[in-house]
Write an enzyme that holds these catalytic residues in place. Sequence first.
Site, PDB file in Angstrom:
ATOM      1  CB  CYS A  93      -0.974  -0.017   1.168  1.00 37.14           C
ATOM      2  SG  CYS A  93      -0.213   0.049   2.814  1.00 37.14           S
TER       3      CYS A  93
ATOM      4  CG  HIS B   1      -4.543   0.052   3.881  1.00 35.05           C
ATOM      5  ND1 HIS B   1      -3.811  -0.859   3.158  1.00 35.05           N
ATOM      6  CD2 HIS B   1      -5.486   0.533   3.023  1.00 35.05           C
ATOM      7  CE1 HIS B   1      -4.294  -0.948   1.926  1.00 35.05           C
ATOM      8  NE2 HIS B   1      -5.306  -0.096   1.820  1.00 35.05           N
TER       9      HIS B   1
ATOM     10  CG  HIS C 141      -6.611   0.481  -1.773  1.00 33.30           C
ATOM     11  ND1 HIS C 141      -6.873  -0.141  -0.576  1.00 33.30           N
ATOM     12  CD2 HIS C 141      -7.554   0.011  -2.641  1.00 33.30           C
ATOM     13  CE1 HIS C 141      -7.923  -0.943  -0.710  1.00 33.30           C
ATOM     14  NE2 HIS C 141      -8.360  -0.864  -1.938  1.00 33.30           N
TER      15      HIS C 141
END
Length: 375
Positions: free
Chosen positions: A289, A337, A349
């Site tokens: 990520c 994240h 993402h």
Amino acid sequence: MNRRHCAAAAITLVCALTVLTAPVEAFAAPSPPSPAASRHASDPGNPVGSGTGAKKPSKVSEPKKKSLEEVREEIEALYRKAGAATDAYNLAAEKAKKQSSEIVRLARAIVVGRAKITELKSQAGAQAREQYRSGGLPPGAQLVLSDDPQLFLDGVNRVREGQQAARGVLGELTRTQQNLETYSKDASTNWEKLEANRLKQAEAKKEIKKQLAAAKKLESRLEKEERARLLKLEQEAAYKMQTAWLSSGALKDINREASASGKKALAFATAQIGKPYVWGAEGPDSYDCSGLTSQAWAAAGRPIPRTSQEQWRLLPRIAIKDMRPGDLIIYHDDASHVGMYVGDGAIVHAPRPGRDVTLAGAGSMRILGVVRPEK
């Protein structure tokens, strides 16, 4: 530092940067329940019931089977733990990279400093030999003793120049030696930090493998139809959160355009859609990520921290109502994240292992906050 020492330091540095692969921790399958006794204690064929005062065996209940939704939540928790460990791994790797570069820089400075000391010692030796050949007096001092007024003045000037030159050589020699001592101490400190971060990398890597192995084991126990339902449950949970976020009026005042740099970062990030998530990866074939977001902004000419936690800690924070495309949305309480806002309530993402870089609802996960790579 001679060439042999430099080579040895370089070899040792390469070895120190190698992260040992830790074995994946095994996960034991749950033990089967003890079978309940099938025969009554009064049954003469039952050894438990034989004899006076024999007790009836207690009935062992079957363990409750987890629902698919509980399995989904457990798998999601495991992947989140793996994500946090990945951040720790990436941060340790980034620090180790900087420290190794600093060690190399210091090693080069030490080599240059030693060569300078050799040169200065040679100059000091030449001055001493010249004084010896002049009977213990420098040429300028001999002219000072002359009866000729002009020669006397020339001698005074030469004596002053000689003294200044000698002081300059000795002063520079002292400073160079002090610098070498500082370089050596700094190199030792950076080496200790490098070793500490190498150990952190190894520990984080072990934790990542442990959590991923547990998640994959849970998924492997599911039938094909259950795996399909699991994916549907994931989508439904994300849709539910996204709908609630939109219903809250979060997008009411969000209508800003991306900056010039933000457009470049967005173009890079969206061009990676379809590439797989791989922990620790930062392109060009796969990403995690924060690897995706950091590389996107690097492509836009604005380097940012490598990990989502560092992006949250170091980049300027803004209110959700003020965000614009290109900003980074940080998720979960531990900032494990990150996704890039693309506009219209969506992000691009890299979700997790087993998934590809994709578009998703910006509110489909728990939002911690928003940061802007640009000032």
